[in-house]
Write a protein that holds these residues in place. Structure first.
Motif, PDB file in Angstrom:
ATOM      1  N   GLU A  38      69.021  15.260  43.732  1.00 21.32           N
ATOM      2  CA  GLU A  38      68.944  15.312  44.788  1.00 21.32           C
ATOM      3  C   GLU A  38      67.623  15.874  45.333  1.00 21.32           C
ATOM      4  O   GLU A  38      66.968  15.600  46.032  1.00 21.32           O
ATOM      5  N   ASN A  39      66.735  16.142  44.705  1.00 22.70           N
ATOM      6  CA  ASN A  39      65.329  16.344  44.141  1.00 22.70           C
ATOM      7  C   ASN A  39      64.730  15.307  44.849  1.00 22.70           C
ATOM      8  O   ASN A  39      63.707  14.972  45.333  1.00 22.70           O
ATOM      9  N   GLY A  44      65.801  12.841  46.753  1.00 28.64           N
ATOM     10  CA  GLY A  44      65.842  12.371  47.428  1.00 28.64           C
ATOM     11  C   GLY A  44      67.240  10.867  47.746  1.00 28.64           C
ATOM     12  O   GLY A  44      66.865  10.370  49.240  1.00 28.64           O
ATOM     13  N   LEU A  45      67.722  11.198  47.044  1.00 28.65           N
ATOM     14  CA  LEU A  45      68.716   9.752  47.378  1.00 28.65           C
ATOM     15  C   LEU A  45      69.511   9.955  48.278  1.00 28.65           C
ATOM     16  O   LEU A  45      69.984  10.830  48.125  1.00 28.65           O
ATOM     17  N   ARG A  57      73.141  10.846  50.105  1.00 28.88           N
ATOM     18  CA  ARG A  57      74.310  11.575  49.272  1.00 28.88           C
ATOM     19  C   ARG A  57      75.384  10.137  48.161  1.00 28.88           C
ATOM     20  O   ARG A  57      75.625  10.846  46.805  1.00 28.88           O
ATOM     21  N   ILE A 100      74.259   9.097  45.052  1.00 28.84           N
ATOM     22  CA  ILE A 100      74.243  10.376  44.286  1.00 28.84           C
ATOM     23  C   ILE A 100      75.011   9.712  43.755  1.00 28.84           C
ATOM     24  O   ILE A 100      75.829  10.511  42.547  1.00 28.84           O
ATOM     25  N   ARG A 134      69.344  24.762  53.911  1.00 29.19           N
ATOM     26  CA  ARG A 134      69.581  23.285  55.382  1.00 29.19           C
ATOM     27  C   ARG A 134      68.967  24.300  56.546  1.00 29.19           C
ATOM     28  O   ARG A 134      68.437  22.933  57.051  1.00 29.19           O
ATOM     29  N   ASN A 147      59.224  14.768  48.389  1.00 30.74           N
ATOM     30  CA  ASN A 147      59.865  14.859  49.774  1.00 30.74           C
ATOM     31  C   ASN A 147      61.313  15.494  49.772  1.00 30.74           C
ATOM     32  O   ASN A 147      61.593  16.085  49.718  1.00 30.74           O
ATOM     33  N   PRO A 148      61.846  15.421  51.415  1.00 32.89           N
ATOM     34  CA  PRO A 148      62.804  16.136  51.593  1.00 32.89           C
ATOM     35  C   PRO A 148      64.512  16.152  50.528  1.00 32.89           C
ATOM     36  O   PRO A 148      64.675  15.218  50.511  1.00 32.89           O
ATOM     37  N   LYS A 149      64.945  17.311  50.853  1.00 33.74           N
ATOM     38  CA  LYS A 149      66.098  16.441  49.477  1.00 33.74           C
ATOM     39  C   LYS A 149      67.077  17.023  50.188  1.00 33.74           C
ATOM     40  O   LYS A 149      67.361  16.792  51.342  1.00 33.74           O
ATOM     41  N   THR A 150      68.434  16.084  48.664  1.00 32.53           N
ATOM     42  CA  THR A 150      69.456  15.503  49.463  1.00 32.53           C
ATOM     43  C   THR A 150      70.424  16.292  49.042  1.00 32.53           C
ATOM     44  O   THR A 150      69.771  16.863  48.391  1.00 32.53           O
ATOM     45  N   PHE A 151      71.381  16.895  50.315  1.00 32.75           N
ATOM     46  CA  PHE A 151      71.925  18.018  49.806  1.00 32.75           C
ATOM     47  C   PHE A 151      73.325  17.379  49.210  1.00 32.75           C
ATOM     48  O   PHE A 151      74.164  16.288  50.332  1.00 32.75           O
ATOM     49  N   LEU A 152      74.043  17.719  47.824  1.00 30.88           N
ATOM     50  CA  LEU A 152      74.941  17.322  47.673  1.00 30.88           C
ATOM     51  C   LEU A 152      76.070  17.169  48.465  1.00 30.88           C
ATOM     52  O   LEU A 152      77.327  16.023  48.680  1.00 30.88           O
ATOM     53  N   HIS A 153      76.533  18.462  48.886  1.00 31.29           N
ATOM     54  CA  HIS A 153      77.425  18.856  49.938  1.00 31.29           C
ATOM     55  C   HIS A 153      78.356  18.663  51.086  1.00 31.29           C
ATOM     56  O   HIS A 153      76.473  19.041  51.537  1.00 31.29           O
ATOM     57  N   GLU A 154      78.735  18.113  52.310  1.00 30.99           N
ATOM     58  CA  GLU A 154      78.327  17.981  54.025  1.00 30.99           C
ATOM     59  C   GLU A 154      78.713  19.287  54.235  1.00 30.99           C
ATOM     60  O   GLU A 154      78.867  20.214  53.507  1.00 30.99           O
TER      61      GLU A 154
END
Lengths: 283, 255, 199
Positions: free
Chosen positions: A114-115, A117-118, A120, A123, B139, B220-227
């Motif tokens: 997540e950090n 930025g991959l 979803r 991941i 978010r 960098n912008p982080k990903t959210f694992l859950h939608e």
């Protein structure tokens, strides 16, 4: 062959330190090689591991001289988060490596991804892969803190491996674990080796190092005391003076004067048994 | 491992709303009585909150929470009833203790406001997993680093608490006295605190490093694992609560 | 987190600060828990906040205080949200003063305790007046409050004293405990916090 890790004349002093934690350390590690790092407490093993991932000098504020190049990247010229995609580090205490912010093993392993930025789906794919590789399937929905020490440390390794580094350093990853937990972690380490990664492992359990390592780096008071094949390093006469004990099989073989033709002592059980068989056939 | 939380897991319309919408709802129903300023508006908001709590099937929880503040509320009525600055009209007297209407009315307003604050907050707290609330806020622009802190507090506290009983037992078995005279009990305080506090503080160094090598410092912008799932009721509720707020302000300004 | 940051955005919390905050909030929590278990006549519920301020300066102290009350409000006692501003004041004051006096023995700590107690009482008083008509909910403080009001003492003054008599011994004791803990920490660790705050 081009070395995967190049440490050149590395010296480091913590800002509170009287003595240098590392003092003119130089060595190289080649792609796919397993380097064991042994030495007594305060020999500089942890500092060395921290230098490989850039925590030295970026996290601590001391004086660093010399160079560390990992996977072609000079650690001084980049950031720790950038380096995490090339070289990973697993720490001693499984408990303090848990982020504390995630509620499941699955989410915990995803943290680093997540950090960076991959996407979803990438991941999800990587985390599933790591869970399978390190045998965490049955605990994937458990809270990270509910795991056993061995499981927790495997999760820590999985979390680092999910970032797909080419090099992994492990700083005494079994020192806080019971024998069962240690065995689990060594299985995980064997898996790393089989993946073709370059592995650098600081470890007190010399028997394990003798079994896994291609070469052994022996450290003493921040300096490199030896760097060679395990049987060469562990056959040295002055090991105890340098603060480490040779593997049990090696000590027994020394008493029996059971040596290879090149004069080195056996370092693993298999080694010793093979030599014994040979010598009994010859005599 | 549990996290400290008052969250009650249930299926309900309120549970299904996203945390930010509930935050809107709670904040508006909490603030409106203060804007309007009278007992009636407080009663209306309190009524709405209690209705929402019943819809969420968590109303029973609120009574035990309110019961805990009973002593405070009783002293509130006693002290304000007797000594409120605006006291003029005597309501009744118990011997030499005189209670006044103004003070009792003021105590009633404070009590209702307090009930309203609690019940409004509970609409959010009892129906929302804290981690979901934190993620929703991240978010919407809360720094992920602060989000990390909030999420980890929720897990670290129960962990430290679960260690306290171990320490109590260990120190007692070494002969430490934890009862008796005040001086004895005071002397026990530091030896109880020290082991847990020291080890937790020392652990911060390795935890910080472990976070760093997992790219915690990446910009960098982080990903959210859950939608994120936003209920279709979210928008009407947000509009309604905003209208309520506006109405309250208009009431205050005009009247 | 680089050794020589070229551009530092206005204020970023170092990773050390970020992992410190949850721990100090936990320390606040168990500090209070042990005080209750031992039936001490003190709250001792802001040891962690003050420790954060000593280790990492006023801003981290203030943030720790804020987060402490937000989390406490979310999980235990809703009214704690309201008093978040008091915790922020405790973190700020102990950080601003503490950072310069932390190495100078126990005497300055008594002064810091006094200052923190005054600051806490000053900030809490308006809240006590708004929400509780001036009371604090503490038996001894409220008894004083009632006596003062009966004697015609002004509301705000009585409310301040109500809070003050309870806060002073508590905050002095809290600062001393925080200081003792600080002294027991390894130097490398305290340095990491110091440096992290400025980088």
């Amino acid at each position: 062959m081009k070395p995967e890790v190049m440490v050149q004349d590395l010296s480091y002093r913590y800002d509170d330190g009287e003595e240098k934690a590392l003092d003119g350390v130089s060595f190289e590690v080649y792609p796919g090689e397993f380097l064991g790092v042994v030495g007594p407490n305060k020999a500089g093993k942890s500092t060395l591991c921290q230098a490989l991932v850039g925590l030295v000098p970026h996290f601590f504020h001391g004086n660093m001289d010399g160079r560390v190049v990992a996977g072609g990247i000079d650690t001084r010229e980049t950031t720790v988060d950038e380096l995490s995609k090339t070289v990973g580090l697993v720490f001693q205490n499984p408990f303090t490596q848990v982020t504390g912010a995630k509620l499941t093993v699955y989410e915990e392993i995803a943290f680093g991804l997540e950090n960076i930025g991959l996407p979803r789906d990438e991941i999800t794919r990587r985390v599933d892969e790591m869970i399978a590789l390190f045998g965490l399937e049955h605990v994937r929905h458990h809270n990270p803190f509910e795991l056993s020490g061995g499981q927790m440390q495997r999760m820590a390794i999985a979390s680092i491996m999910a970032l797909r580094p080419r090099i992994v350093a492990l700083d005494e990853p079994t020192s806080q674990l019971d024998p069962q937990g240690s065995a689990e972690v060594f299985q995980a380490v064997a898996a790393l080796r089989n993946q073709g990664l370059t592995v650098i492992m600081a470890e007190q359990k010399v028997e394990k190092i003798a079994r896994y390592a291609d070469r052994v780096l022996l450290m003493h008071k921040g300096k490199v005391a030896a760097c060679d094949r395990p049987e060469v390093v562990f056959s040295r006469d002055n090991l105890l003076d340098l603060g480490i004990r040779p593997p049990a099989y090696t000590s027994v073989a020394r008493e029996l004067d059971l040596r290879r033709p090149d004069g080195t002592l056996p370092v693993t059980l298999d080694d010793a048994v093979a030599l014994l068989r040979n010598s009994s056939v010859n005599s | 491992m549990r996290t400290i939380s008052l969250y009650v897991e249930k299926e309900s319309f309120i549970h299904g709303l996203d945390p930010v919408t509930k935050l809107w709802l709670t904040a508006s129903l909490l603030i409106i009585p203060f804007i309007v300023g009278n007992i009636e508006s407080t009663l209306v908001c309190l009524g709405i909150n209690l209705a929402l709590l019943s819809v969420a099937r968590v109303i029973r929880r609120i009574f035990s929470i309110l019961a805990m503040s009973l002593v405070l509320i009783i002293t509130l009525f006693i002290i304000q009833g007797m000594f409120y600055g605006g006291n003029r009209t005597e309501a009744f007297a118990l011997g030499s203790l005189v209670f006044y209407r103004e003070g009792l009315r003021y105590a009633t307003l404070l009590t209702l406001r307090f009930f309203n604050i609690i019940s409004a907050s509970m609409v959010l707290i009892l129906t929302t997993r804290p981690s979901d609330l934190i993620e929703s806020l991240v978010r919407r622009g809360l720094s992920p680093r602060i989000g990390y802190v909030l999420a980890s507090v929720l897990q670290i506290i129960p962990m430290m608490i679960s260690n306290t009983s171990t320490i109590m037992d260990a120190q007692r078995s070494r002969g430490m006295e934890t009862e008796g005279r005040l001086v004895t009990r005071m002397k026990a305080y530091l030896p109880l605190m020290a082991p847990l506090v020291m080890s937790s503080l020392v652990a911060t160094q390795e935890r910080a490093m472990a976070l760093e090598v997992r790219a915690f410092g990446a910009r960098n912008p982080k990903t959210f694992l859950h939608e994120e799932i936003i209920s279709r009721h979210a928008l009407p509720i947000r509009v309604l609560t905003s209208l309520g707020l506006v109405a309250a302000v208009i009431w205050r300004v005009i009247l | 987190m680089s050794a020589k940051p070229k551009t530092t955005p206005a204020f970023t919390l170092s990773t050390m600060s970020l992992v410190l905050i949850p721990v100090v909030v936990g320390i606040n929590y168990i500090g209070k828990l042990f005080a209750q278990t031992l039936k001490l006549p003190l709250w001792l519920d802001s040891i962690g906040t003050i420790l954060a301020a000593f280790l990492n300066g006023p801003i981290v102290g203030a943030i720790a205080g804020l987060i402490n009350n937000l989390i406490y409000g979310l999980t235990v006692d809703t009214m704690s949200f309201v008093y978040a501003i008091t915790s922020v004041a405790i973190g700020l004051v102990s950080g601003v003063v503490g950072i310069n006096y932390i190495g100078r023995g126990v005497l300055p700590m008594l002064g810091i305790g006094l200052l923190v107690g005054i600051a806490a009482a000053l900030v809490s008083t308006p809240l006590n007046v708004i929400f509780w008509g001036g009371q604090t909910g503490n038996v001894w403080g409220d008894a004083l409050f009632a006596a003062l009001r009966k004697g015609g003492f002004p509301l705000w003054g009585a409310s301040f004293l109500d809070e003050f008599v309870v806060d002073i011994p508590d905050k002095v004791a809290t600062v001393i405990v925080a200081w003792l803990i600080f002294k027991g920490l390894p130097k490398r660790l305290t340095r990491l916090f110091r440096r992290g705050a400025s980088a």
